[in-house]
Enzyme design. Structure first.
Site, PDB file in Angstrom:
ATOM      1  N   ARG A 155       0.668  -1.059  -0.071  1.00  0.00           N
ATOM      2  CA  ARG A 155      -0.031  -0.062  -0.158  1.00  0.00           C
ATOM      3  C   ARG A 155       0.704   1.287   0.044  1.00  0.00           C
ATOM      4  O   ARG A 155       1.725   1.516   0.839  1.00  0.00           O
ATOM      5  CB  ARG A 155      -0.962   0.093   1.302  1.00  0.00           C
ATOM      6  N   ASP A 185      -0.759  -3.291  12.329  1.00  0.00           N
ATOM      7  CA  ASP A 185      -0.288  -3.601  11.011  1.00  0.00           C
ATOM      8  C   ASP A 185       0.190  -4.869  11.230  1.00  0.00           C
ATOM      9  O   ASP A 185       1.353  -5.328  11.813  1.00  0.00           O
ATOM     10  CB  ASP A 185       1.208  -2.628  10.449  1.00  0.00           C
ATOM     11  N   THR A 224      -0.773   7.630  -1.018  1.00  0.00           N
ATOM     12  CA  THR A 224      -2.485   7.328  -1.840  1.00  0.00           C
ATOM     13  C   THR A 224      -3.139   6.450  -1.162  1.00  0.00           C
ATOM     14  O   THR A 224      -4.382   6.207  -1.468  1.00  0.00           O
ATOM     15  CB  THR A 224      -2.116   7.125  -3.188  1.00  0.00           C
ATOM     16  N   ASP A 261       3.803  -6.062  10.239  1.00  0.00           N
ATOM     17  CA  ASP A 261       4.905  -5.666  10.989  1.00  0.00           C
ATOM     18  C   ASP A 261       4.860  -6.457  12.472  1.00  0.00           C
ATOM     19  O   ASP A 261       5.923  -7.107  13.135  1.00  0.00           O
ATOM     20  CB  ASP A 261       4.556  -4.224  11.737  1.00  0.00           C
TER      21      ASP A 261
END
Length: 209
Positions: free
Chosen positions: A104, A200, A108, A203
């Site tokens: 990602r 996340d 944006t 992560d």
């Protein structure tokens, strides 16, 4: 319209709650994700077709039922989707595994493709596309577009946590693909993270916080 299946079995809900806790370390997070993927796979494969076969038990012949031979493939969206593969493969050891690399863009929030390697007969298989988080839906939609370009007609999407925005986007773009999730969370925040979510996933799986 595709169906949204929220698999809220008590064992899944319990394990997911531990994963959400910010104090849960990478080792436990990975193990729990693998366990949940296996438990979810049980429900996701509930409708696989069966065929009659004749077998010999130690006592007699009998007609038994076995999966009719429809081949499966597991395709994780890299990198976080890798954490769900082992759990599914422990349930379906003969499934082939492909990989789709998307990330990602931090500005944006749109997905960018950087890798794709799929079994050569992917179009003949029931494909289970996996990614722990269904947030904006951008990565899932792009991965589904790619699979359909390869001729895949039977695809199921499996995630751990979904946001309503992502579900709506996938259902609009791919109304023929059912979505399986362990939890439907509340919303996305201004950074396109799922709330309450679990942070996340990549992560937390790989310890790159």
């Amino acid at each position: 319209m595709s169906e949204l299946h929220v698999i809220d079995h008590p064992l899944i809900t319990h394990k997911l709650s531990i994963m959400r806790n910010e104090k849960t370390g990478s080792k436990d997070f990975r193990e729990l994700l693998e366990e949940i993927a296996m438990l979810m796979g049980y429900e996701l494969t509930r409708d696989l077709p069966l065929k009659d076969v004749t077998i010999d038990t130690p006592l007699t012949k009998m007609k038994a039922k076995m999966i009719s031979g429809k081949k499966l493939a597991i395709v994780p969206i890299l990198r976080a989707g890798l954490g769900m593969v082992d759990g599914l493969q422990s349930l379906i050891p003969v499934a082939k595994v492909g990989h789709i690399g998307l990330y990602r863009d931090p500005t944006t929030h749109l997905p960018v493709e950087y890798y794709c390697k799929l079994p050569p007969d992917i179009s003949e298989r029931i494909v289970i596309l996996v990614d722990p988080m269904l947030a904006t839906g951008g990565s899932a939609v792009d991965a589904l577009n790619l699979l359909k370009k390869k001729g895949c007609a039977h695809i199921r999407f499996m995630c751990l946590v979904a946001a309503p925005e992502g579900v709506a986007k996938v259902q609009e773009a791919h109304p023929d693909v059912d979505i399986y999730t362990a939890a439907l969370d509340d919303h996305l925040n201004e950074h396109a993270y799922i709330v309450p979510g679990l942070g996340d996933a990549g992560d937390r799986i790989f310890g790159t916080l």
